[in-house]
Design an enzyme around this catalytic site. Structure first.
Site, PDB file in Angstrom:
ATOM      1  N   ASP A 198       0.869  -1.194   0.000  1.00  0.00           N
ATOM      2  CA  ASP A 198       0.000   0.000   0.000  1.00  0.00           C
ATOM      3  C   ASP A 198       0.897   1.232   0.000  1.00  0.00           C
ATOM      4  O   ASP A 198       0.640   2.212   0.683  1.00  0.00           O
ATOM      5  CB  ASP A 198      -0.926   0.012   1.221  1.00  0.00           C
ATOM      6  CG  ASP A 198      -1.948   1.156   1.127  1.00  0.00           C
ATOM      7  OD1 ASP A 198      -2.502   1.563   2.182  1.00  0.00           O
ATOM      8  OD2 ASP A 198      -2.144   1.686   0.007  1.00  0.00           O
TER       9      ASP A 198
ATOM     10  N   ASP B 242       2.424   2.233   8.097  1.00  0.00           N
ATOM     11  CA  ASP B 242       1.240   1.467   7.684  1.00  0.00           C
ATOM     12  C   ASP B 242       1.595   0.185   6.962  1.00  0.00           C
ATOM     13  O   ASP B 242       1.405   0.071   5.748  1.00  0.00           O
ATOM     14  CB  ASP B 242       0.369   2.327   6.781  1.00  0.00           C
ATOM     15  CG  ASP B 242      -0.588   3.100   7.641  1.00  0.00           C
ATOM     16  OD1 ASP B 242      -1.225   4.040   7.158  1.00  0.00           O
ATOM     17  OD2 ASP B 242      -0.666   2.763   8.839  1.00  0.00           O
TER      18      ASP B 242
HETATM   19  N1  1L7 Z   1       1.066   4.285  11.461  1.00  0.00           N
HETATM   20  C1  1L7 Z   1       0.904   5.407  11.308  1.00  0.00           C
HETATM   21  C2  1L7 Z   1       0.610   6.727  11.071  1.00  0.00           C
HETATM   22  C3  1L7 Z   1       1.250   7.827  11.566  1.00  0.00           C
HETATM   23  C4  1L7 Z   1       2.370   7.903  12.492  1.00  0.00           C
HETATM   24  C5  1L7 Z   1       2.828   9.178  12.833  1.00  0.00           C
HETATM   25  C6  1L7 Z   1       3.871   9.305  13.692  1.00  0.00           C
HETATM   26  N2  1L7 Z   1       4.487   8.231  14.227  1.00  0.00           N
HETATM   27  C7  1L7 Z   1       4.062   6.987  13.911  1.00  0.00           C
HETATM   28  C8  1L7 Z   1       3.006   6.788  13.041  1.00  0.00           C
HETATM   29  C9  1L7 Z   1      -0.505   7.015  10.134  1.00  0.00           C
HETATM   30  O1  1L7 Z   1      -0.960   8.125  10.020  1.00  0.00           O
HETATM   31  N3  1L7 Z   1      -0.970   6.018   9.350  1.00  0.00           N
HETATM   32  C10 1L7 Z   1      -2.000   6.316   8.354  1.00  0.00           C
HETATM   33  C11 1L7 Z   1      -3.357   6.282   8.949  1.00  0.00           C
HETATM   34  C12 1L7 Z   1      -3.634   5.417  10.010  1.00  0.00           C
HETATM   35  C13 1L7 Z   1      -4.919   5.394  10.541  1.00  0.00           C
HETATM   36  C14 1L7 Z   1      -5.904   6.214   9.992  1.00  0.00           C
HETATM   37  C15 1L7 Z   1      -5.604   7.071   8.946  1.00  0.00           C
HETATM   38  C16 1L7 Z   1      -4.340   7.099   8.411  1.00  0.00           C
END
Ligand code: 1L7
Length: 255
Positions: A190, A209
């Site tokens: 993805d 992700d």
């Molecule tokens: N893993 C992750 C993510 C950010 C993150 C930031 C800072 N540190 C770790 C992870 C993230 O936004 N993923 C996309 C997402 C997940 C859930 C809903 C909408 C969009």
């Protein structure tokens, strides 16, 4: 005149309430009782010291900021209630690592969360920059927070880049796709400008992700890889990068 005022005030009040219920809706159908119990356990274990606000909200999961004992954390909570776990099916049911799970929703979500943890671990060990996974507990994944002082790093999508900066990032993204493939035996599946964060300090990409990422044994892994390659080329073409999908596939799969 007075009557109109009264109606306006009533409307405003209902608007405020509607907004609260909107916010509550996000909280409520992620923070269901079982999820709150897990958060409580994690806080008793000293893994989470304090929960912060939402970083990302989506239909399958929400990511919240949290304070850990020694570093900032991102807490990803997969929704059990209304998630479109049908989409997850395509990835998980054919994954040799998860053939034995029962076909009920909770088990699929828990397996998916474990899978994201394992995939992040493998990616990290292969030398790809990803959030360091801390623990996966049922539908909750805790990982290193990629950002500073509660501000997450920006998505590649929202990062202004000069052509030469974009070219450096593109080369690193391709190198990470190669490491994932050759060392971690994984395809992101993805990958796009929506799932890459950029560390503004050194303009390095961070893959996020990886719940849907699959091993090369997955029957559709090459198709998912081709789609990732197309996404990346489509995005970087705006900076004058003209590589062809076949060239990228050769670089990534090279012996
Ligand atoms: N893993 C992750 C993510 C950010 C993150 C930031 C800072 N540190 C770790 C992870 C993230 O936004 N993923 C996309 C997402 C997940 C859930 C809903 C909408 C969009």
């Amino acid at each position: 005149e007075k009557k109109i005022k009264r109606i306006d005030r009533a409307k405003d009040k209902s608007r405020v309430r509607e907004k609260d219920s909107e916010r509550l809706k996000v909280e409520e159908n992620v923070f269901d009782v079982p999820t709150l119990k897990i958060l409580y356990t994690l806080s008793n274990k000293g893994i989470i010291k304090a929960m912060g606000g939402a970083i990302s909200t989506g239909k399958e999961a929400n990511v919240f900021y949290a304070e850990g004992p020694d570093k900032e954390l991102a807490v990803k909570i997969y929704r059990i209630a209304s998630s479109t776990f049908k989409a997850m099916d395509a990835y998980i049911m054919k994954d040799p690592r998860f053939t034995n799970i029962r076909n009920n929703k909770r088990d699929i979500i828990f397996a998916w969360t474990r899978k994201e943890f394992q995939n992040l671990k493998r990616a990290k060990n292969a030398g790809v920059r990803v959030p360091e996974p801390v623990i996966a507990e049922k539908n909750i994944l805790i990982m290193e927070f990629m950002g500073e002082k509660e501000r997450p790093y920006p998505l590649l999508k929202n990062t202004y880049l000069e052509d030469d900066e974009a070219k450096l990032i593109f080369d690193t993204v391709v190198e990470y796709m190669r490491l994932l493939y050759k060392k971690a035996n994984l395809v992101h599946a993805d990958l796009s400008e929506y799932n890459i964060l950029i560390d503004p300090k050194d303009l390095t990409p961070i893959f996020i992700d990886m719940g849907q990422s699959v091993t090369l044994e997955h029957p559709n892994s090459r198709e998912f890889l081709y789609r990732d390659v197309q996404n990346i080329l489509r995005f970087f073409s705006r900076y004058g990068i003209k590589d062809k999908p076949e060239e990228l596939l050769k670089k990534i799969q090279a012996e």
